[in-house]
Design a protein around this motif. Structure first.
Motif, PDB file in Angstrom:
ATOM      1  N   HIS A 170       0.842  -1.189   0.000  1.00  0.00           N
ATOM      2  CA  HIS A 170       0.000   0.000   0.000  1.00  0.00           C
ATOM      3  C   HIS A 170       0.877   1.237   0.000  1.00  0.00           C
ATOM      4  CE1 HIS A 170      -2.370   3.271   1.943  1.00  0.00           C
ATOM      5  NE2 HIS A 170      -3.326   2.786   1.182  1.00  0.00           N
ATOM      6  N   ALA A 202      -1.832  -1.350  -4.117  1.00  0.00           N
ATOM      7  CA  ALA A 202      -2.879  -0.540  -3.485  1.00  0.00           C
ATOM      8  C   ALA A 202      -2.428   0.904  -3.304  1.00  0.00           C
ATOM      9  CB  ALA A 202      -3.262  -1.144  -2.134  1.00  0.00           C
ATOM     10  N   GLY A 262      -8.632   3.078  -3.616  1.00  0.00           N
ATOM     11  CA  GLY A 262      -9.629   3.653  -2.730  1.00  0.00           C
ATOM     12  C   GLY A 262     -10.353   4.803  -3.416  1.00  0.00           C
ATOM     13  N   MET A 322      -7.880  -0.516   3.543  1.00  0.00           N
ATOM     14  CA  MET A 322      -7.715  -1.109   2.221  1.00  0.00           C
ATOM     15  C   MET A 322      -7.472  -2.611   2.311  1.00  0.00           C
ATOM     16  SD  MET A 322      -8.084   1.156  -0.241  1.00  0.00           S
ATOM     17  CE  MET A 322      -7.240   0.400  -1.633  1.00  0.00           C
TER      18      MET A 322
END
Length: 342
Positions: A170, A202, A262, A322
């Motif tokens: 992420h 991500a 997101g 997430m």
């Protein structure tokens, strides 16, 4: 688990203080709070700290999946390990059959602050995100460190029933995951052992492009280094300098990649967003950059890549949310319920 027990106090701080809600808003120029307690030798060139949910010095016949979770620019592997554990628990039986691995790419300030041995690998503050060589004790690429983890996972004496490996990251870790999906050399050994591998990217600030085209051409035109690695294929580091961009792209499109984006990661002024002209040429926000990159890849001449884009509704730049979302669990554990592909 030994590592988890040592992090209970930190977990309470995270829960009460909502630390992940402003993920990576703090500066990355101060030492990490905690150093991972496990160690892995990387080709005799240095030692990589990492967190493990199970002791991999002994056979682990119950493990069928290994998930590598890459921390962001704060190098806060302790917090990412807690998120990995939360996801593992949420995945139920699938989580019980998984080994969670969180490597830590330290900087010199971390080694000094924690008085670590000289053989511990350390990189520049952000160079590890693109596969740069370590500053000490030897010039080991952060990608070589990931290769070493994958090599460990091919040991059938330890992992007789391992079937899949997931490399997930992420933010800054998402940058590592995306570039390693392009450049990584560790996959071949896994495939020889009939172990599948997936890459989960991500909310990174930027992506490595294979062409000179960008979402915002005017910014690219005024940005001399916009196509240099880690944003493009020019001036690649030694780890991947001897492979042509065409070969790297062919390998990348064949690899299984899931982009987790997101839908609320849309703040163009987020304190940890890459605001260089190289990154701005890819779009204004992480969400926009992710979709622009996936669309650009889909338009290339190699057909449809083996890639998927999943929107994570209602989540911004928050690693914990997430990874533990329905789509996060689907990407990591193949859990059901994610219908956010776009």
């Amino acid at each position: 688990m030994r590592a988890l027990a040592g992090l209970v106090a930190i977990a309470l701080v995270l829960i009460c203080g909502h630390a992940f809600a402003a993920d990576e808003a703090a500066p990355n120029r101060k030492p990490v709070r905690a150093v991972a307690d496990a160690r892995l030798a990387v080709g005799g060139q240095g030692i990589l700290p990492l967190y493990l949910s199970s002791d991999w010095s002994m056979p682990l016949p119950a493990i069928s999946r290994a998930i590598i979770v890459l921390h962001g620019r704060l190098r806060n592997a302790d917090e990412y390990y807690l998120s990995a554990h939360t996801a593992q628990v949420a995945a139920g039986d699938d989580g019980k059959r998984a080994l969670m691995i969180v490597p830590q790419f330290l900087a010199e300030i971390d080694v000094e602050a924690h008085k670590l041995p000289a053989d511990v690998l350390r990189w520049s503050l952000e160079g590890w995100e693109g596969g740069d060589a370590a500053l000490a004790p030897n010039p080991v690429s952060s990608f070589e460190a990931l290769d070493a983890i994958l090599a460990k996972l091919t040991d059938r004496r330890i992992f007789p029933n391992l079937k899949q490996v997931v490399v997930a990251g992420h933010s800054g870790g998402g940058q590592v995951a995306q570039r390693y999906a392009i450049a990584g050399k560790g996959e071949a050994a896994l495939l020889r052992q009939h172990i599948d591998i997936r890459y989960v990217v991500a909310n990174p600030s930027s992506y490595a492009y294979f062409s000179a085209e960008r979402q915002v051409p005017a910014i690219a035109a005024s940005c001399p280094g916009y196509n240099n690695w880690k944003y493009g294929m020019d001036e690649r580091p030694p780890y991947l300098a001897n492979v042509t961009p065409a070969a790297l792209e062919q390998r990348y499109v064949e690899r299984e990649v899931i982009y987790l984006l997101g839908t609320l990661d849309t703040n163009p002024e987020h304190p940890a967003l890459d605001k260089s002209c190289m990154a701005k040429a890819q779009g204004a926000t992480r969400y926009a950059r992710g979709h622009a990159y996936a669309e650009a890849m889909a338009k290339r001449n190699h057909g449809t890549p083996n890639h998927r884009v999943w929107d994570v509704a209602g989540v911004g730049h928050d690693a914990d949310k997430m990874l533990t979302s329905t789509c996060g669990l689907a990407a990591l554990f193949d859990s059901p319920g994610c219908g956010a592909e776009r």
